[in-house]
Scaffold this motif. Structure first.
Motif, short mmCIF file in Angstrom:
data_model
loop_
_atom_site.label_atom_id
_atom_site.label_comp_id
_atom_site.label_asym_id
_atom_site.label_seq_id
_atom_site.Cartn_x
_atom_site.Cartn_y
_atom_site.Cartn_z
N THR A 196 54.94 -6.21 24.84
CA THR A 196 54.11 -7.06 23.98
C THR A 196 54.88 -8.27 23.45
O THR A 196 54.28 -9.28 23.06
N TYR A 197 56.19 -8.18 23.43
CA TYR A 197 57.03 -9.22 22.83
C TYR A 197 57.92 -9.86 23.90
O TYR A 197 58.07 -9.36 25.02
N ASP A 198 58.56 -10.99 23.54
CA ASP A 198 59.53 -11.62 24.42
C ASP A 198 60.79 -12.04 23.67
O ASP A 198 61.61 -12.78 24.20
N LYS A 199 60.94 -11.57 22.45
CA LYS A 199 62.17 -11.79 21.69
C LYS A 199 62.26 -10.75 20.58
O LYS A 199 61.25 -10.14 20.19
N VAL A 200 63.48 -10.55 20.10
CA VAL A 200 63.69 -9.63 18.99
C VAL A 200 63.33 -10.34 17.69
O VAL A 200 63.87 -11.41 17.39
N CYS A 201 62.41 -9.75 16.96
CA CYS A 201 61.98 -10.30 15.67
C CYS A 201 61.58 -9.12 14.79
O CYS A 201 61.50 -7.98 15.25
N ASP A 202 61.33 -9.40 13.52
CA ASP A 202 61.01 -8.32 12.60
C ASP A 202 59.76 -7.54 13.02
O ASP A 202 59.77 -6.29 12.97
N PRO A 203 58.68 -8.20 13.45
CA PRO A 203 57.51 -7.42 13.91
C PRO A 203 57.82 -6.53 15.12
O PRO A 203 57.32 -5.40 15.21
N TYR A 204 58.63 -7.06 16.05
CA TYR A 204 59.01 -6.26 17.21
C TYR A 204 59.76 -5.00 16.78
O TYR A 204 59.45 -3.89 17.23
N ILE A 205 60.75 -5.17 15.91
CA ILE A 205 61.55 -4.02 15.46
C ILE A 205 60.66 -3.02 14.74
O ILE A 205 60.76 -1.80 14.96
N ALA A 206 59.77 -3.50 13.89
CA ALA A 206 58.88 -2.60 13.16
C ALA A 206 57.99 -1.81 14.11
O ALA A 206 57.83 -0.59 13.96
N ASP A 207 57.41 -2.49 15.10
CA ASP A 207 56.53 -1.81 16.05
C ASP A 207 57.30 -0.82 16.92
O ASP A 207 56.79 0.26 17.25
N LEU A 208 58.53 -1.20 17.30
CA LEU A 208 59.35 -0.31 18.12
C LEU A 208 59.67 0.98 17.35
O LEU A 208 59.62 2.08 17.91
N ILE A 209 59.98 0.84 16.08
CA ILE A 209 60.29 2.01 15.26
C ILE A 209 59.07 2.90 15.10
O ILE A 209 59.16 4.13 15.20
N VAL A 210 57.91 2.30 14.88
CA VAL A 210 56.67 3.09 14.76
C VAL A 210 56.42 3.87 16.04
O VAL A 210 56.10 5.07 16.02
N GLU A 211 56.55 3.21 17.18
CA GLU A 211 56.35 3.87 18.48
C GLU A 211 57.33 5.01 18.67
O GLU A 211 56.95 6.11 19.10
N ALA A 212 58.60 4.76 18.36
CA ALA A 212 59.63 5.79 18.54
C ALA A 212 59.41 6.97 17.59
O ALA A 212 59.64 8.13 17.96
N LYS A 213 58.95 6.70 16.39
CA LYS A 213 58.70 7.80 15.44
C LYS A 213 57.47 8.61 15.84
O LYS A 213 57.40 9.81 15.54
N GLU A 214 56.54 7.98 16.52
CA GLU A 214 55.42 8.75 17.08
C GLU A 214 55.94 9.74 18.13
O GLU A 214 55.48 10.88 18.20
N ALA A 215 56.90 9.28 18.93
CA ALA A 215 57.52 10.17 19.91
C ALA A 215 58.25 11.30 19.21
O ALA A 215 58.17 12.47 19.62
N TRP A 216 58.97 10.96 18.15
CA TRP A 216 59.69 11.99 17.38
C TRP A 216 58.72 13.03 16.83
O TRP A 216 58.99 14.24 16.90
N GLN A 217 57.61 12.60 16.29
CA GLN A 217 56.64 13.52 15.70
C GLN A 217 56.04 14.42 16.77
O GLN A 217 55.87 15.63 16.57
#
Length: 282
Positions: free
Chosen positions: A220-241
């Motif tokens: 969805t993104y093409d650079k590292v930015c705060d929204p990208y990091i936030a979304d990546l963490i949400v996705e990864a925590k869904e995997a953790w759950q």
């Protein structure tokens, strides 16, 4: 070692299993797939594939030959799409770079033929804990396209590997492969001795689990930015759950749940295969 390419975007050691998510970011709007493979091959392939003594003997004159030998030991086939070595290499490198772990044995080194696959745990490492004692880290790695399929597969592997009989067989296989030049060999042999109670050993076991999958967020993104990091963490925590929900509630080992999302799993696997073939001709 030189600076790792991976960046830890979030981690939480206060939860069980503990949680970490890593990424490689972008360069000129391109997700850094080639750089990911290049970094792990350059800095970790030798320690992944060679014995401790061979790895430590590498110098400037032998570096290229050692990389070629390491690459040839991984596999020598074009039928690689379902093989797990690249996920195991990623786990090995992350454990070295971010957890202070070192390999106790290279299971690939002892395979009878280059195209065999190693049985048992995907990583066998040690970490010197805060008391100065050795903890044995027995890892699992999954390199998948689909996140949920990867989680189901890794939970199945964990359940299969936690039986007392399996553990004893694995400890015997590990102990038979120790390099006598390795500084921790005697301590680990003593820990894994048949006369040591499994109750004692289990208290010193840690299980790192690497989940690698194709990420919707990265595409969805093409650079590292705060929204990208936030979304990546949400996705990864869904995997953790999801992983936590599928894990037996009374699982006896400490688990480090490590997430490495990819933009395109097939592309990473293909790049790694092409790189492996090139290294074999060095």
């Amino acid at each position: 070692m030189s600076k790792p390419l991976l960046v830890c975007r979030d981690s939480d050691d206060s939860i069980e299993p503990t949680f970490s998510v890593f990424c490689v970011g972008y360069e000129q709007t391109r997700w850094r797939a080639h750089e990911l493979v290049r970094d792990f091959f350059r800095r970790h392939l030798n320690s992944f594939a060679l014995s401790f003594s061979e790895w430590k003997k590498i110098d400037g004159d032998s570096a290229a030959a050692a990389l070629a030998r390491s690459a040839k030991m991984v596999y020598a086939t074009d039928n690689y799409k379902r093989r797990g070595e690249f996920g195991e290499l990623f786990l090995h490198g992350i454990l070295r770079d971010f957890y202070g772990a070192e390999p106790a044995v290279s299971k690939i080194y002892f395979l009878d033929t280059p195209n065999d696959t190693a049985k048992g745990f995907d990583a066998v490492h040690v970490v010197v804990n805060d008391t100065g004692e050795l903890d044995l880290w027995l890892g699992e790695a999954k390199l998948y396209v689909d996140m949920k399929s990867a989680i189901s597969a890794v939970v199945a592997s964990l359940n299969e590997h936690m039986g007392n009989e399996f553990l004893r067989k694995e400890f015997l296989a590990i102990s038979n492969k120790f390099d006598d030049g390795w500084e921790h060999v005697e301590k680990l042999k003593e820990l894994l001795d048949d006369n040591t109670s499994l109750d004692v050993i289990v208290d010193r076991l840690v299980m790192p689990v690497l989940l690698t999958y194709q990420s919707a967020t990265i595409g969805t993104y093409d650079k590292v930015c705060d929204p990208y990091i936030a979304d990546l963490i949400v996705e990864a925590k869904e995997a953790w759950q999801d992983f936590k929900d599928k894990l037996p509630y009374d699982f006896p080992l400490a688990i480090h749940f490590i997430v490495l999302p990819l933009e395109d799993t097939k592309a990473v696997r293909d790049i790694a295969h092409e790189t492996l073939m090139k290294y074999q001709t060095l």
